[in-house]
Design a protein around this motif. Structure first.
Motif, mmCIF file in Angstrom:
data_model
loop_
_atom_site.group_PDB
_atom_site.id
_atom_site.type_symbol
_atom_site.label_atom_id
_atom_site.label_comp_id
_atom_site.label_asym_id
_atom_site.label_seq_id
_atom_site.Cartn_x
_atom_site.Cartn_y
_atom_site.Cartn_z
ATOM 1 N N THR A 2 8.879 27.143 44.477
ATOM 2 C CA THR A 2 8.175 27.955 43.495
ATOM 3 C C THR A 2 7.883 29.327 44.067
ATOM 4 O O THR A 2 7.452 29.457 45.215
ATOM 5 C CB THR A 2 6.854 27.282 43.080
ATOM 6 O OG1 THR A 2 7.155 26.006 42.529
ATOM 7 C CG2 THR A 2 6.104 28.101 42.064
ATOM 8 N N LYS A 4 6.362 33.441 42.871
ATOM 9 C CA LYS A 4 5.728 34.283 41.857
ATOM 10 C C LYS A 4 6.199 35.700 42.138
ATOM 11 O O LYS A 4 5.921 36.250 43.202
ATOM 12 C CB LYS A 4 4.214 34.178 41.939
ATOM 13 C CG LYS A 4 3.509 34.759 40.743
ATOM 14 C CD LYS A 4 2.023 34.429 40.821
ATOM 15 C CE LYS A 4 1.418 34.375 39.458
ATOM 16 N NZ LYS A 4 -0.006 34.006 39.527
ATOM 17 N N HIS A 28 6.169 36.787 37.088
ATOM 18 C CA HIS A 28 7.068 35.705 36.679
ATOM 19 C C HIS A 28 6.935 34.557 37.672
ATOM 20 O O HIS A 28 7.205 34.746 38.857
ATOM 21 C CB HIS A 28 8.520 36.183 36.657
ATOM 22 C CG HIS A 28 8.771 37.256 35.665
ATOM 23 N ND1 HIS A 28 8.518 38.582 35.928
ATOM 24 C CD2 HIS A 28 9.237 37.199 34.400
ATOM 25 C CE1 HIS A 28 8.833 39.292 34.864
ATOM 26 N NE2 HIS A 28 9.268 38.484 33.925
ATOM 27 N N GLU A 29 6.541 33.396 37.171
ATOM 28 C CA GLU A 29 6.533 32.210 38.017
ATOM 29 C C GLU A 29 7.909 31.573 37.904
ATOM 30 O O GLU A 29 8.436 31.394 36.795
ATOM 31 C CB GLU A 29 5.452 31.225 37.587
ATOM 32 C CG GLU A 29 5.269 30.128 38.614
ATOM 33 C CD GLU A 29 4.003 29.324 38.382
ATOM 34 O OE1 GLU A 29 4.020 28.140 38.758
ATOM 35 O OE2 GLU A 29 3.024 29.863 37.832
ATOM 36 N N VAL A 36 9.636 30.030 34.676
ATOM 37 C CA VAL A 36 8.884 29.024 33.930
ATOM 38 C C VAL A 36 7.674 29.618 33.214
ATOM 39 O O VAL A 36 7.141 29.010 32.287
ATOM 40 C CB VAL A 36 8.466 27.839 34.828
ATOM 41 C CG1 VAL A 36 9.684 27.078 35.304
ATOM 42 C CG2 VAL A 36 7.617 28.293 35.999
ATOM 43 N N SER A 37 7.229 30.806 33.643
ATOM 44 C CA SER A 37 6.161 31.482 32.916
ATOM 45 C C SER A 37 6.207 32.978 33.215
ATOM 46 O O SER A 37 6.738 33.405 34.244
ATOM 47 C CB SER A 37 4.782 30.919 33.270
ATOM 48 O OG SER A 37 4.407 31.265 34.583
ATOM 49 N N GLU A 38 5.641 33.743 32.283
ATOM 50 C CA GLU A 38 5.616 35.199 32.411
ATOM 51 C C GLU A 38 4.272 35.694 31.914
ATOM 52 O O GLU A 38 3.763 35.227 30.898
ATOM 53 C CB GLU A 38 6.741 35.805 31.583
ATOM 54 C CG GLU A 38 6.822 37.308 31.659
ATOM 55 C CD GLU A 38 7.996 37.850 30.839
ATOM 56 O OE1 GLU A 38 8.202 39.063 30.878
ATOM 57 O OE2 GLU A 38 8.680 37.061 30.158
ATOM 58 N N GLU A 39 3.676 36.627 32.648
ATOM 59 C CA GLU A 39 2.371 37.180 32.290
ATOM 60 C C GLU A 39 2.399 38.688 32.547
ATOM 61 O O GLU A 39 2.950 39.133 33.548
ATOM 62 C CB GLU A 39 1.308 36.508 33.162
ATOM 63 C CG GLU A 39 -0.090 36.995 32.970
ATOM 64 C CD GLU A 39 -1.069 36.316 33.921
ATOM 65 O OE1 GLU A 39 -2.274 36.507 33.708
ATOM 66 O OE2 GLU A 39 -0.654 35.634 34.869
ATOM 67 N N LYS A 93 12.252 40.985 32.901
ATOM 68 C CA LYS A 93 12.840 39.635 32.884
ATOM 69 C C LYS A 93 14.312 39.674 33.300
ATOM 70 O O LYS A 93 14.783 38.814 34.037
ATOM 71 C CB LYS A 93 12.674 39.005 31.506
ATOM 72 C CG LYS A 93 13.022 37.546 31.464
ATOM 73 C CD LYS A 93 12.610 36.931 30.142
ATOM 74 C CE LYS A 93 12.809 35.427 30.185
ATOM 75 N NZ LYS A 93 12.308 34.806 28.955
#
Length: 113
Positions: A2, A4, A28-29, A36-39, A93
């Motif tokens: 994993t 980040k 982006h994780e 798997v995720s974006e903030e 992204k």
């Protein structure tokens, strides 16, 4: 594994070529080669040396940037954060996906301080 990944961006989600003066960061994780995720978060006011500590506290493992001062790179490295400069000016992204698949190239650091 994993990770980040932080990308400094403008208000359109495109890489901001000057790391320290960006409007936002896209976080982006990543697991393996998949996001798997974006903030999107707003950084604290710009002061030399603040952003490396702040991003490290957020769990960032890698930073993709256009340009960054040598002192900031050193501060990130001291905190165990990998820094990649000379990234192309594209959507965050798309940049992260290109980094994960090794399909983009990083060129020279655009920052001279």
């Amino acid at each position: 594994m994993t990770k980040k990944i932080a990308v400094p961006i403008d208000n359109k989600g495109v890489l901001d070529s000057h790391f320290g003066h960006c409007s936002y960061f896209a976080l982006h994780e990543v697991q393996g080669e998949e996001i798997v995720s974006e903030e999107i978060i707003q950084p604290p006011p710009h002061e030399p040396g603040v952003l490396p500590g702040w991003l490290a506290e957020l769990g960032v493992t890698d930073v993709l940037a256009g340009g960054m001062g040598n002192r900031a790179i050193q501060l990130f490295n001291q905190k165990g954060v990998n820094v990649f400069v000379g990234a192309p000016k594209i959507q965050a992204k798309e940049l992260v996906n290109g980094y994960l698949t090794s399909s983009i190239e990083f060129s020279a650091n655009y920052c001279d301080h």
